[in-house]
Scaffold this active site. Structure first.
Site, PDB file in Angstrom:
ATOM      1  N   GLY A   1       1.067  -1.491  -0.097  1.00 56.87           N
ATOM      2  CA  GLY A   1      -0.250  -0.275  -0.223  1.00 56.87           C
ATOM      3  C   GLY A   1       1.157   1.370   0.085  1.00 56.87           C
ATOM      4  O   GLY A   1       0.565   2.662  -0.634  1.00 56.87           O
ATOM      5  N   THR A   2       1.733   1.461   0.835  1.00 57.42           N
ATOM      6  CA  THR A   2       2.792   2.431   0.942  1.00 57.42           C
ATOM      7  C   THR A   2       3.505   3.157  -0.608  1.00 57.42           C
ATOM      8  O   THR A   2       3.485   3.845  -0.480  1.00 57.42           O
ATOM      9  CB  THR A   2       4.021   1.949   1.693  1.00 57.42           C
TER      10      THR A   2
ATOM     11  N   ASN B   1      -7.525   4.092   9.457  1.00 56.82           N
ATOM     12  CA  ASN B   1      -7.193   2.848  10.061  1.00 56.82           C
ATOM     13  C   ASN B   1      -7.161   2.651  11.400  1.00 56.82           C
ATOM     14  O   ASN B   1      -7.474   1.637  12.093  1.00 56.82           O
ATOM     15  CB  ASN B   1      -5.424   2.743   9.648  1.00 56.82           C
TER      16      ASN B   1
ATOM     17  N   GLN C   1      -8.091   0.358   4.012  1.00 58.51           N
ATOM     18  CA  GLN C   1      -8.696  -0.065   4.987  1.00 58.51           C
ATOM     19  C   GLN C   1      -9.838  -0.464   4.556  1.00 58.51           C
ATOM     20  O   GLN C   1     -10.669  -1.121   5.064  1.00 58.51           O
ATOM     21  CB  GLN C   1      -8.664   0.663   6.135  1.00 58.51           C
TER      22      GLN C   1
ATOM     23  N   SER D   1      -3.681  -2.424  -0.821  1.00 60.20           N
ATOM     24  CA  SER D   1      -2.571  -3.763  -0.043  1.00 60.20           C
ATOM     25  C   SER D   1      -3.111  -5.415   0.025  1.00 60.20           C
ATOM     26  O   SER D   1      -4.183  -5.122   1.242  1.00 60.20           O
ATOM     27  CB  SER D   1      -2.131  -3.011   1.603  1.00 60.20           C
TER      28      SER D   1
ATOM     29  N   HIS E   1      -1.472  -7.308   2.162  1.00 61.71           N
ATOM     30  CA  HIS E   1      -1.460  -8.165   3.391  1.00 61.71           C
ATOM     31  C   HIS E   1      -3.557  -7.678   4.627  1.00 61.71           C
ATOM     32  O   HIS E   1      -3.140  -7.987   5.883  1.00 61.71           O
ATOM     33  CB  HIS E   1      -0.660  -8.122   4.469  1.00 61.71           C
TER      34      HIS E   1
ATOM     35  N   THR F   1      10.526  -7.672 -12.010  1.00 61.04           N
ATOM     36  CA  THR F   1       9.858  -8.753 -12.425  1.00 61.04           C
ATOM     37  C   THR F   1       8.490  -9.158 -11.468  1.00 61.04           C
ATOM     38  O   THR F   1       8.867  -8.799 -10.228  1.00 61.04           O
ATOM     39  CB  THR F   1      10.985  -9.749 -11.975  1.00 61.04           C
TER      40      THR F   1
ATOM     41  N   CYS G   1       5.418   4.831  20.806  1.00 58.36           N
ATOM     42  CA  CYS G   1       6.635   5.466  21.873  1.00 58.36           C
ATOM     43  C   CYS G   1       7.085   6.409  20.666  1.00 58.36           C
ATOM     44  O   CYS G   1       7.559   5.575  19.778  1.00 58.36           O
ATOM     45  CB  CYS G   1       6.530   3.882  21.589  1.00 58.36           C
TER      46      CYS G   1
HETATM   47  N1  PLP Z   1      -2.557   3.191   4.193  1.00 60.19           N
HETATM   48  C1  PLP Z   1      -3.277   2.759   5.223  1.00 60.19           C
HETATM   49  C2  PLP Z   1      -4.432   3.506   5.667  1.00 60.19           C
HETATM   50  C3  PLP Z   1      -2.862   2.019   6.237  1.00 60.19           C
HETATM   51  O1  PLP Z   1      -3.286   1.087   7.102  1.00 60.19           O
HETATM   52  C4  PLP Z   1      -1.350   1.029   5.908  1.00 60.19           C
HETATM   53  C5  PLP Z   1      -1.042  -0.541   6.497  1.00 60.19           C
HETATM   54  O2  PLP Z   1      -1.078   0.297   7.588  1.00 60.19           O
HETATM   55  C6  PLP Z   1      -0.596   1.736   5.286  1.00 60.19           C
HETATM   56  C7  PLP Z   1      -1.636   1.952   3.915  1.00 60.19           C
HETATM   57  C8  PLP Z   1       0.156   0.871   3.477  1.00 60.19           C
HETATM   58  O3  PLP Z   1       0.249  -0.378   3.549  1.00 60.19           O
HETATM   59  P1  PLP Z   1       1.494  -1.200   3.379  1.00 60.19           P
HETATM   60  O4  PLP Z   1       1.144  -2.132   4.626  1.00 60.19           O
HETATM   61  O5  PLP Z   1       0.702  -2.106   2.655  1.00 60.19           O
HETATM   62  O6  PLP Z   1       2.586  -0.373   2.314  1.00 60.19           O
END
Ligand code: PLP
Length: 396
Positions: A72-73, A156, A184, A204, A206, A242, A330
């Site tokens: 996702g990032t 999230n 999310q 994303s 996972h 790839t 933290c």
């Molecule tokens: N955006 C949101 C709203 C998320 O909750 C997260 C992960 O917690 C991400 C982006 C990032 O996704 P990834 O962990 O696949 O990089």
């Protein structure tokens, strides 16, 4: 770990057995490179196409509008970074105060002055005490200098859902690109991009029962796009490298399952979440819900237990094998309420004691009943030893 009660599905999810099974052949005998000219590689490429179709079906878009990424990032980075050179005379990015760091930190990097950064201006829209955006605030921020608006579909931490389709319409009317981080939301609420004014959307794997290390970016047909990862010609020159075929196949299968499970999210998962939330709010004094009670994901409940630290609650839940997460992070050795809690103006004593429960279709009623039985005595014990808890009790 079979006794674990996993209520931290917004952090990551278990890989679905069907997903594991679908990816297995691509870790063993079907290891060809999908770009190869030979039949061995070609048969693998077909499965990448099938996965693209499965993702597109969950999103209600055309398969050619889906490109695979590593997470996702990366999708968020690719979308926001692409939008700026496409519109070089526009120097503003509009986003919110409650975005995930994948969006917030991308925007802030792009705000740094040249030559390190790109000299853009970032406008972070506020939210109210229930975590909601004001549409007039959004409208006021959309001037002729805005290149891109990036607003998450669902938060999230609280699960609060933003009216992204309406905001996308507002952007289109003003010639502004609109990206949404739907990491999310995908698989938890219905999404139909056909006809929507959304230009780009991140997801994303996972978070929807595929393994870590795979994501996707929707880029609307006709939306100009500059690749973030540059190199070979993969993904029609939009994302080099790839393809990780096992992970792409896994994401496709996870999307197919998510589509089939959408109704369960709305009914079964929501019912379990509501049962947990109602019981905890009724049995724990000085507990409050964070986020809008209705405009939120069906699986998420963020509750503040005032006068105690979320971290202590998590450690005690951990002794029972119960996994959740807290709204504090933290930072430099001290516990700071998260940027989301701060943006909502949640009082310090409540933000510190906030716990996020995030469920999935794999949770059961028996698990929820165990949490309902275990947590209230934990809260009582922690309040007895907390100086703030004793002071609050003395005032009553
Ligand atoms: N955006 C949101 C709203 C998320 O909750 C997260 C992960 O917690 C991400 C982006 C990032 O996704 P990834 O962990 O696949 O990089």
């Amino acid at each position: 770990m079979s006794d674990v009660i996993y209520l931290d599905n917004n952090a990551t999810t278990a890989v679905a057995p069907q997903v594991r099974e679908a990816m297995e052949p691509f870790l063993t005998e079907l290891y060809g490179n999908p770009s190869s000219i030979h039949t061995f590689g070609g048969q693998v490429a077909k499965h990448v196409d099938i996965a693209r179709q499965q993702v597109a079906e969950l999103l209600g878009c055309h398969p050619a509008e889906v490109l695979f990424t590593s997470c996702g990032t990366e999708s968020d980075n690719a979308a926001i970074r692409s939008a700026l050179p496409v519109n070089p005379q526009r120097k503003k990015i509009v986003t919110t105060r409650v975005e995930h760091p994948a969006v917030r930190n991308t925007c802030h990097t792009l705000e740094r002055p040249a030559p390190i950064g790109f000299d853009n201006r970032v406008i972070e829209l506020p939210v109210d005490s229930r975590g909601e955006l004001s549409l007039p605030d959004v409208g006021n921020a959309l001037d002729e200098n805005v290149a891109v608006v990036s607003i998450m579909w669902a938060n999230n931490e609280t699960g609060v859902i933003f009216p992204v389709e309406t905001i996308a319409d507002m952007c289109r009317d003003r010639g502004i690109l609109f990206h949404t981080d739907a990491v999310q939301a995908v698989g938890k609420v219905p999404i139909n991009l056909a006809g929507a004014a959304i230009d780009m959307l991140s997801l994303s794997g996972h978070k929807l029962h595929a393994p870590k290390g795979v994501g996707a970016l929707y880029v609307r047909h006709g939306c100009r796009f500059q690749p973030f990862v540059v190199g070979g010609h993969q993904e029609h020159n939009r994302r080099a490298g790839t393809e990780s075929v096992p992970l792409i196949v896994a994401l496709g299968k996870a999307c197919e399952l998510a589509k089939a499970n959408l109704e369960k999210e709305r009914t079964q998962v929501r019912a379990l979440r509501d049962r947990l939330e109602k019981a905890l709010l009724a049995s724990c004094p000085d507990a409050r819900l964070n986020g809008h009670p209705d405009h939120r994901l069906p699986n998420t409940s963020n509750i503040s237990f005032e006068y105690i630290e979320g971290e202590s609650i998590l450690l005690m839940l951990d002794e029972y094998g119960i996994c959740a997460s807290s709204g504090s992070a933290c930072t430099t050795g001290s516990l700071e309420p998260s940027h989301v809690m701060r943006a909502m103006g949640i009082p310090y004593t409540a933000a510190h004691g906030s716990i996020r429960f995030s469920l999935s279709v794999y949770n059961t009623q028996a698990e929820i009943d165990k949490v309902i039985a275990v947590l209230p005595p934990i809260i009582r014990r922690l309040r007895e030893i907390s100086p703030f808890g004793r002071a609050a009790a003395a005032k009553e």
